[in-house]
Design an enzyme around this catalytic site. Structure first.
Site, short mmCIF file in Angstrom:
data_model
loop_
_atom_site.label_atom_id
_atom_site.label_comp_id
_atom_site.label_asym_id
_atom_site.label_seq_id
_atom_site.Cartn_x
_atom_site.Cartn_y
_atom_site.Cartn_z
N GLU A 128 20.94 41.89 53.06
CA GLU A 128 22.21 41.62 52.41
C GLU A 128 23.35 42.02 53.35
OE1 GLU A 128 24.71 42.52 48.30
OE2 GLU A 128 22.78 43.47 48.58
N GLY A 268 24.11 52.53 51.65
CA GLY A 268 23.47 53.63 50.94
C GLY A 268 22.04 53.30 50.57
N ALA A 269 21.84 52.10 50.01
CA ALA A 269 20.51 51.66 49.61
C ALA A 269 20.57 50.17 49.32
CB ALA A 269 20.03 52.43 48.39
N MET A 270 19.40 49.56 49.16
CA MET A 270 19.31 48.11 48.95
C MET A 270 18.25 47.81 47.91
SD MET A 270 20.46 45.18 49.61
CE MET A 270 19.85 43.73 48.80
N GLU A 271 18.61 46.92 46.97
CA GLU A 271 17.80 46.69 45.77
C GLU A 271 16.74 45.63 45.93
OE1 GLU A 271 21.42 43.85 45.26
OE2 GLU A 271 21.04 45.84 46.08
N ASN A 272 16.26 45.36 47.15
CA ASN A 272 15.26 44.33 47.36
C ASN A 272 14.19 44.35 46.26
OD1 ASN A 272 16.35 44.14 50.20
ND2 ASN A 272 15.39 46.15 50.29
N GLU A 305 20.16 51.15 42.14
CA GLU A 305 19.29 50.15 42.76
C GLU A 305 18.21 49.68 41.78
OE1 GLU A 305 20.52 49.03 45.33
OE2 GLU A 305 21.83 50.71 45.84
N HIS A 308 19.63 47.15 39.35
CA HIS A 308 19.82 45.83 39.97
C HIS A 308 18.65 44.89 39.68
CE1 HIS A 308 23.49 45.40 42.17
NE2 HIS A 308 23.30 46.42 42.97
N GLU A 327 27.45 43.85 41.52
CA GLU A 327 27.78 45.21 41.91
C GLU A 327 28.67 45.92 40.88
OE1 GLU A 327 26.17 46.67 43.96
OE2 GLU A 327 25.38 45.15 45.32
#
Length: 883
Positions: A128, A268-272, A305, A308, A327
């Site tokens: 992203e 910070g982080a990613m919601e894959n 996350e 999401h 978001e």
């Protein structure tokens, strides 16, 4: 200097994709020297597109193309396809076809940390917003959703763990000591949600039983040295899963949920989908290495996350202009979750502090944009507080207007109506309208108009009629490209207090029954001006306005200091108690700044703080928040042409006066909050430590030897990082230079092997005007622990210096500005995203007094004139200079 301006992308020019992808079959061959990516797509023409014979255009970035096949036949460059460096274009394709593309990439040399790269020897991804195009050629846009099957092949010794989205469906050994794992994601997703991790990791396992009785396999993967720091994140994940079921009715949909901690990460982080990748600082915690704030932040980010999974993954955004669709909604969800897990009032204070200090500044700056932007050059520049925090406030206002039951009905309809789709903010609001029966047409302006509305309130009391009237006017300042804005739909919560602090009934009409009239109302503002009359009042009340901060607005009302002291002691709304204290302190500090420090600190401020320190009945978590003076950043934001040095000097003067006047009460507060048994991250325990460390910091502000001794003792005996860092910070911000130097040296010696703690060690120095003047900052950049490839290290020194150490950064000689410009130019060559975010303090140059603004502009021009400026930095710098 860059000569080609990046392309501006406009919402008004959106077109549906000409082609859609049904399935993506990926095969990754991972080596130390690079990675070969085999991508096979099943594609068909989009029946909704009017471009019947459009060429197939695939996005790419930094790829070495090895082969292209269409329905099994290899294509020839030039005659069958063209490759431009950023696109692969095939002029003629059938209505349905299978396309295979083979690319070679070098993750080990990827300093941008977009696409596939290496962190501490581990392969990992960040796709992203537009990172997937750095892996293979693809229609890299969120409205192209497909089902993914991913096979990862790597050396078994160096990469024993191979992870991707979905469920593990196959695995086995290969020749030459290699192995493979195949993952299959049953849910269609956009390319930005793709994830891959391969490395030498250990895992913490747990399970969660859903409300329907399904057992979900939970796993957190970390480097072996971090194995003992996962429990809090795992507990936070399970609390999040249960909360989302209970509050939103959302159950997790896969058989496994995974989190991986990565040291080098831009975000910070990613919601894959099913495989969340986290910045290590946002997942690793133990009482020995993480502060209370870090524990709370980790819980919030894990929740964000996870949430999401529905608000972002199952229902995603159609295009990047709709980024706040996922978001803003998810920030609102994680904020509400955090409030339920702790103190709702304290959580609201923290959210509003960030909003009023930083997001309002963004709204008033050159990069101001609506919650749904109309255009952008580089999407990574729009991961902003406006999208996240203001976007969350917009959702919160819908919740306020509809109430919890109708809001839940609306969210249920939204998820059911759009499951598996890429949609817009209009679709979200339409679901809320359809579920509630409310007309939110005017409310949609919150998504389209930039800037912070200003509400000006005037009141009058008619003693003969017993009527108290409030006139509320709204105005929205001009921003870049937007003038003459329309009034917005604003929920305005308020109460009225009598002379003894009693809540008064709010009768909006003379016929309304006083006994049944509420003591708090939410007024709905829709016009430029409203007048409301409250009947049956025998005396002029004290107004408690904008309770709970019911809308993200600036509120102007002429409270007297007596009224503010009164509200600090009597307002039943905890947020407004805190806000009254902030307004009182702001008024005192601003008056002293205006008089160049002449005069005394208003004794009412001292008395108010003395009363707070003595109040055992009030929520101590709220007391801890109320004892913090308004920050320098907030005071600067409130000022016109702020003189930073004067604001810093005056705030220190007031703080010193308070600490001197309350010295005995501070010592008593410190001693009263010692101990407390086993370490816990509960509102009560956090409040106790916060009160204790605030008292300690104030004592060292006045160079109190008792405070110094307490700090040294606490530093040596602390069993948790909150108290250890509280003592270190107090010493670093004191004038005890010898003790400061020794404490910093001892702390580093003890924790030098822990990257996250070293980042805190960097930050505590970079944020201090005593330990973080420019020569010390330059020395930190040469420290062996500093790493130019690690965004956390960069943020903890350069970002903290420019964003928190304001007196040093805004040195009147301009050295801080030149320093930041130099570092931004250096970083632009390796990590443009980080460079563009770090430059933000310079973009507000027009706000400051002329002596400052001229030097800030010069620093921006220095960046502008850099050769080969990235698109990220180009957009921010040019918009700032042209504002």
């Amino acid at each position: 200097m860059r000569t080609n301006q990046p392309t501006t992308i406009r919402l008004s020019e959106y077109k549906v994709p000409a082609y859609l992808v049904d399935t993506v079959d990926l095969r990754f061959e991972l080596f130390e020297s690079g990675a070969r990516v085999h991508s096979t797509l099943t594609v068909h023409r989009n029946p909704e597109s009017t471009e019947e014979f459009a060429p197939l255009e695939l996005d790419g970035d930094s790829l070495k193309l090895e082969r292209v096949e269409l329905d099994g036949q290899e294509l020839a460059a030039g005659s069958d396809y063209n490759e431009t460096g950023v696109q692969l274009v095939i002029a003629k394709v059938p209505a349905r076809f299978e396309l295979t593309v083979v690319t070679w990439i070098e993750p080990q040399n990827n300093t941008r940390l977009e696409g596939l790269y290496k962190s501490s020897g581990m392969f990992c991804t960040q796709c992203e917003a537009e990172g997937f195009r750095c892996i293979t050629y693809f229609p890299d846009r969120p409205d192209v959703m497909a089902r993914y099957r991913t096979r990862i092949e790597a050396d078994k010794a160096s990469c024993p763990v191979l992870l991707s989205n979905g469920n593990d469906v196959d695995r086995g050994d290969l020749e030459d000591g290699r192995h493979f794992v195949t993952w299959e994601d049953p849910f269609p997703k956009p390319s930005y949600l793709f994830a891959l991790v391969a490395g030498d990791l250990v895992e913490k396992q747990d399970t969660f039983t859903t409300c329907s009785g399904r057992d979900i396999d939970l796993r957190i993967f970390v480097e072996p040295r971090n194995a003992a720091k996962c429990q809090h994140a795992m507990d936070s994940l399970k609390r999040s899963m249960r909360w989302d079921e209970e509050v939103y009715g959302r159950e997790y949909d896969l058989d496994i949920f995974m989190i991986v901690a990565v040291d080098d990460f831009n975000m910070g982080a990613m919601e894959n989908k099913g495989l969340n990748i986290f910045n290590s600082s946002c997942v690793l915690a133990s009482q020995e290495t993480a502060t209370d704030l870090a524990f709370q932040r980790i819980e919030s980010i894990v929740a964000h996350e996870y949430f999401h999974n529905w608000s972002g993954n199952r229902v995603t955004c159609r295009d990047w202009f709709q980024l706040s669709l996922k978001e803003g909604f998810t920030v609102f969800r994680d904020s509400t979750f955090s409030a339920d897990m702790g103190s709702p009032t304290v959580k609201r204070i923290e959210d509003v502090t960030l909003l009023r200090t930083a997001q309002f500044a963004e709204d008033a700056g050159p990069m101001a944009h609506p919650v749904r932007p109309a255009s952008y050059m580089e999407i990574s520049n729009f991961y902003t507080l406006t999208i996240y925090e203001k976007g969350a406030e917009v959702v919160r206002m819908i919740h306020t207007l509809l109430g919890p039951d109708l809001f839940r009905k609306g969210s249920d309809l939204y998820f059911e109506r759009h499951d598996g789709e890429a949609v817009t903010t209009d679709d979200f609001v339409k679901a809320m309208e359809d579920a509630s029966g409310r007309d939110l047409a005017q409310f949609r302006l919150w998504y389209d108009q930039a800037g912070t509305p200003v509400l000006t309130v005037a009141d009058d009391y008619d003693s003969e009629r017993g009527v108290y009237s409030l006139k509320i006017q709204q105005a929205i300042p001009d921003t870049s490209g937007q003038t003459n804005k329309k009034p917005q739909h604003i929920p305005f919560a308020l109460g009225l207090l009598g002379a003894e602090g009693e809540a008064l009934p709010l009768r909006l009409g003379s016929t309304e029954d006083a006994a049944s009239a509420p003591t708090e109302r939410v007024l709905e503002l829709t016009d430029a001006s409203h007048t409301f009359e409250f009947h049956g009042l025998s005396q002029k009340p004290v107004p408690s306005l904008l309770r709970h901060f019911s809308a993200p607005v600036r509120l102007v009302y002429p409270w007297s200091r007596e009224q503010l002291v009164f509200l600090m002691s009597h307002d039943p709304d905890g947020f407004n108690r805190w806000d009254a204290g902030q307004r009182l302190a702001v008024d005192v500090i601003q008056s002293l700044v205006a008089s160049s420090g002449a005069g005394d600190v208003d004794p009412r401020l001292v008395d108010a703080y003395r009363a707070l320190l003595a109040d055992r009945a009030l929520d101590q978590a709220l007391v801890a928040k109320m004892l913090h003076l308004p920050s320098e950043a907030y005071l600067i934001e409130l000022a016109d042409s702020p003189d930073v040095a004067a604001i810093h000097r005056t705030r220190e003067q007031v703080l010193s006066h308070l600490a001197t006047s309350l010295r005995d009460e501070l010592v008593a507060c410190y001693n009263r909050n010692l101990g407390g048994g086993e370490y816990e991250v509960t509102p009560e325990s956090v409040a106790r430590r916060s009160l204790k460390n605030t008292a300690l910091a104030w004592l060292l502000m006045i160079n109190d030897d008792t405070g110094r001794d307490l700090a040294l003792q606490q530093l040596s005996e602390a069993d948790n990082m909150t108290d250890r860092m509280g003592a270190l910070r107090a010493l670093v911000n004191s004038d005890y230079a010898a003790e400061r130097s020794q404490a910093l040296a001892d702390f580093y010696e003890q924790f030098q092997s822990d990257p996250q703690v070293v980042e805190q060690w960097f930050s505590v120095q970079a944020s201090s005007d005593r330990a973080g003047q420019l020569p010390q900052i330059q020395a930190l950049l040469k420290h062996p622990a500093f790493d130019w490839k690690n965004p956390n290290k960069i943020r903890s020194v350069i970002g903290v210096f420019a964003g928190q150490n304001l007196a040093a950064f805004h040195n009147p000689d301009g050295s801080g500005y030149s320093f930041l410009a130099e570092q931004v130019c250096r970083l632009d060559d390796s990590n443009p995203q980080i460079a563009a975010r770090l430059v933000a303090p310079l973009t507000r140059w027009k706000k400051f007094a002329p002596a400052y603004s001229a030097l800030m502009r010069t620093a921006l021009e220095q960046i502008r004139d850099k050769a080969e400026l990235s698109a990220d930095l180009y957009e921010v710098v040019h918009k700032s200079l042209e504002a």
